[in-house]
Design a protein around this motif. Structure first.
Motif, PDB file in Angstrom:
ATOM      1  N   LEU A 119       0.817  -1.214   0.000  1.00 64.69           N
ATOM      2  CA  LEU A 119       0.000   0.000   0.000  1.00 64.69           C
ATOM      3  C   LEU A 119       0.852   1.265   0.000  1.00 64.69           C
ATOM      4  N   ARG A 120       2.159   1.076  -0.278  1.00 64.46           N
ATOM      5  CA  ARG A 120       3.105   2.195  -0.413  1.00 64.46           C
ATOM      6  C   ARG A 120       3.236   2.998   0.890  1.00 64.46           C
ATOM      7  N   ARG A 121       3.344   2.292   2.010  1.00 69.60           N
ATOM      8  CA  ARG A 121       3.500   2.946   3.313  1.00 69.60           C
ATOM      9  C   ARG A 121       4.676   2.323   4.070  1.00 69.60           C
ATOM     10  N   PRO A 122       5.877   2.392   3.491  1.00 70.55           N
ATOM     11  CA  PRO A 122       7.048   1.753   4.115  1.00 70.55           C
ATOM     12  C   PRO A 122       7.441   2.363   5.465  1.00 70.55           C
ATOM     13  N   LYS A 123       7.173   3.642   5.663  1.00 71.10           N
ATOM     14  CA  LYS A 123       7.530   4.279   6.942  1.00 71.10           C
ATOM     15  C   LYS A 123       6.757   3.634   8.089  1.00 71.10           C
ATOM     16  N   LYS A 124       5.510   3.264   7.834  1.00 74.23           N
ATOM     17  CA  LYS A 124       4.700   2.626   8.874  1.00 74.23           C
ATOM     18  C   LYS A 124       5.290   1.274   9.237  1.00 74.23           C
ATOM     19  N   VAL A 125       5.873   0.584   8.257  1.00 69.81           N
ATOM     20  CA  VAL A 125       6.493  -0.709   8.500  1.00 69.81           C
ATOM     21  C   VAL A 125       7.703  -0.553   9.415  1.00 69.81           C
ATOM     22  N   ILE A 126       8.536   0.433   9.134  1.00 62.36           N
ATOM     23  CA  ILE A 126       9.731   0.674   9.959  1.00 62.36           C
ATOM     24  C   ILE A 126       9.337   1.019  11.386  1.00 62.36           C
ATOM     25  N   ARG A 127       8.325   1.859  11.542  1.00 60.96           N
ATOM     26  CA  ARG A 127       7.878   2.229  12.894  1.00 60.96           C
ATOM     27  C   ARG A 127       7.399   1.002  13.656  1.00 60.96           C
ATOM     28  N   ALA A 128       6.656   0.141  12.970  1.00 63.10           N
ATOM     29  CA  ALA A 128       6.133  -1.062  13.617  1.00 63.10           C
ATOM     30  C   ALA A 128       7.261  -2.025  13.983  1.00 63.10           C
ATOM     31  N   ASN A 168      13.367 -14.248  -1.924  1.00 61.06           N
ATOM     32  CA  ASN A 168      12.748 -13.092  -1.278  1.00 61.06           C
ATOM     33  C   ASN A 168      13.373 -11.771  -1.696  1.00 61.06           C
ATOM     34  N   LEU A 169      14.624 -11.810  -2.133  1.00 55.93           N
ATOM     35  CA  LEU A 169      15.241 -10.596  -2.670  1.00 55.93           C
ATOM     36  C   LEU A 169      14.539 -10.165  -3.959  1.00 55.93           C
ATOM     37  N   LYS A 170      14.149 -11.151  -4.764  1.00 56.55           N
ATOM     38  CA  LYS A 170      13.419 -10.844  -5.996  1.00 56.55           C
ATOM     39  C   LYS A 170      12.048 -10.265  -5.675  1.00 56.55           C
ATOM     40  N   LYS A 171      11.402 -10.852  -4.651  1.00 57.88           N
ATOM     41  CA  LYS A 171      10.092 -10.317  -4.240  1.00 57.88           C
ATOM     42  C   LYS A 171      10.248  -8.911  -3.671  1.00 57.88           C
ATOM     43  N   ALA A 172      11.314  -8.719  -2.910  1.00 63.80           N
ATOM     44  CA  ALA A 172      11.572  -7.393  -2.344  1.00 63.80           C
ATOM     45  C   ALA A 172      11.742  -6.358  -3.453  1.00 63.80           C
ATOM     46  N   GLN A 173      12.453  -6.735  -4.507  1.00 65.63           N
ATOM     47  CA  GLN A 173      12.674  -5.792  -5.605  1.00 65.63           C
ATOM     48  C   GLN A 173      11.368  -5.419  -6.291  1.00 65.63           C
ATOM     49  N   ILE A 191       8.456  -5.260  -4.835  1.00 68.14           N
ATOM     50  CA  ILE A 191       7.773  -4.327  -3.928  1.00 68.14           C
ATOM     51  C   ILE A 191       8.443  -2.948  -3.977  1.00 68.14           C
ATOM     52  N   ILE A 192       9.754  -2.942  -4.024  1.00 69.06           N
ATOM     53  CA  ILE A 192      10.513  -1.685  -4.111  1.00 69.06           C
ATOM     54  C   ILE A 192      10.104  -0.915  -5.368  1.00 69.06           C
ATOM     55  N   ASN A 193       9.948  -1.640  -6.460  1.00 66.40           N
ATOM     56  CA  ASN A 193       9.531  -1.012  -7.727  1.00 66.40           C
ATOM     57  C   ASN A 193       8.142  -0.392  -7.601  1.00 66.40           C
TER      58      ASN A 193
END
Length: 299
Positions: free
Chosen positions: A233-242, A287-292, A294-296
């Motif tokens: 959902l394009r909210r990476p900051k919320k992930v880091i906080r959690a 998982n690195l491929k999946k991460a990429q 998501i990053i995209n």
């Protein structure tokens, strides 16, 4: 052998029904056919068919045309069968079906369940198109474009869940739906996340059925999967906080690679490559491929 025969009969039945341009009237059979054909179910309540149901559709020349009645038009019926398994559900089934979701779904979901509009469901009967209607007439072409999903990507998890509704089958289906969301139309990505959440919530309820020694780790795994939703959902900051709220000594060994994946993906999505590098070595190549991917999505 018995299962193969049953599957073959379902496919033949679907072909015969489709060729006759008739809608199905048994929800459970429609769901099984959807599973066999890797399609979604298009469902309406029976009362809806008692009056004209006008819709819009784009013809072969790209023109948007008005159809007086969805249920009798000769052009619409084969088009729907091509992309969905359509079913008309009796009002007598309402109480039973509502009882299964009461208190377990959002108000928006319940509103969609109750109204007379077209509902797109997965093979387990969970609605995906829960957005409120903003137009007078539903556009069949738009519904096809957004929700005619090829579910072959998740067919194994769907089958496992159907055969054994336990913690792991619910959890892995929730997880697979998130992976599926990476490749779906961005306009319905949040809907797929909501659909994933249905199975994740069910998995959380089923933690109590697992060995007591495993429950804490499984609960944590579910919390981590919930965080992954925010990456889609394009909210990476919320992930880091959690993640930062989790004490390092409470992270179960089985969940450490998941934590690393979330840190790495969230930091990379925030263009913080230096912070992300710390976690990269703990992540598998898959998982690195999946991460990429998501990053995209977050770039």
């Amino acid at each position: 052998m018995k299962r193969i025969l049953i599957t073959t009969l379902f496919v033949l039945f679907a072909i015969n029904v489709s060729s006759a341009q008739a809608w199905m009237t048994n929800l459970e059979i429609a769901q099984r056919l959807a599973l066999v054909q890797n399609k979604m179910v298009l469902m309406v309540w029976e009362e809806t068919t008692s009056y004209q149901y006008p819709v819009l559709v784009r013809d072969e020349k790209g023109r948007t045309i008005f159809i007086n009645n969805l249920f009798v038009d000769e052009y619409i019926s084969p088009l729907i069968w091509e992309h969905f398994v359509p079913v008309i559900v009796s009002e007598h089934r309402y109480a039973d079906l509502y009882g299964k979701i009461k208190g377990k779904r959002s108000q928006r979901y319940l509103d969609k369940f109750n109204d007379d509009s077209i509902k797109i469901m997965d093979a387990n009967g969970n609605i995906i198109n829960t957005d409120y209607l903003t137009q007078d007439f539903q556009n069949i072409t738009t519904i096809i474009k957004q929700y005619a999903l090829d579910t072959s990507f998740i067919v194994e998890e769907l089958n496992n869940y159907r055969n054994d509704k336990g913690f792991y089958s619910a959890y892995y289906l929730a997880s697979k739906y998130l992976d599926f969301g990476l490749y779906a139309n961005k306009k319905i990505r949040s809907n797929i996340v909501d659909l994933s959440n249905i199975y994740l919530n069910e998995a959380i309820e089923l933690i109590e059925t697992q060995d007591e020694k495993e429950r804490a780790a499984l609960k944590q795994r579910c919390e981590l999967l919930r965080m992954q939703e925010y990456l889609l959902l394009r909210r990476p900051k919320k992930v880091i906080r959690a993640l930062k709220k989790i004490k390092e000594d409470t992270i179960d060994e089985s969940n450490k690679s998941f934590v690393a994946f979330l840190y790495y993906t969230a930091y990379m999505s925030m263009d913080k490559a230096k912070d992300a590098e710390t976690w990269k070595s703990e992540i598998s190549s898959v998982n690195l491929k999946k991460a990429q991917k998501i990053i995209n999505l977050n770039s």
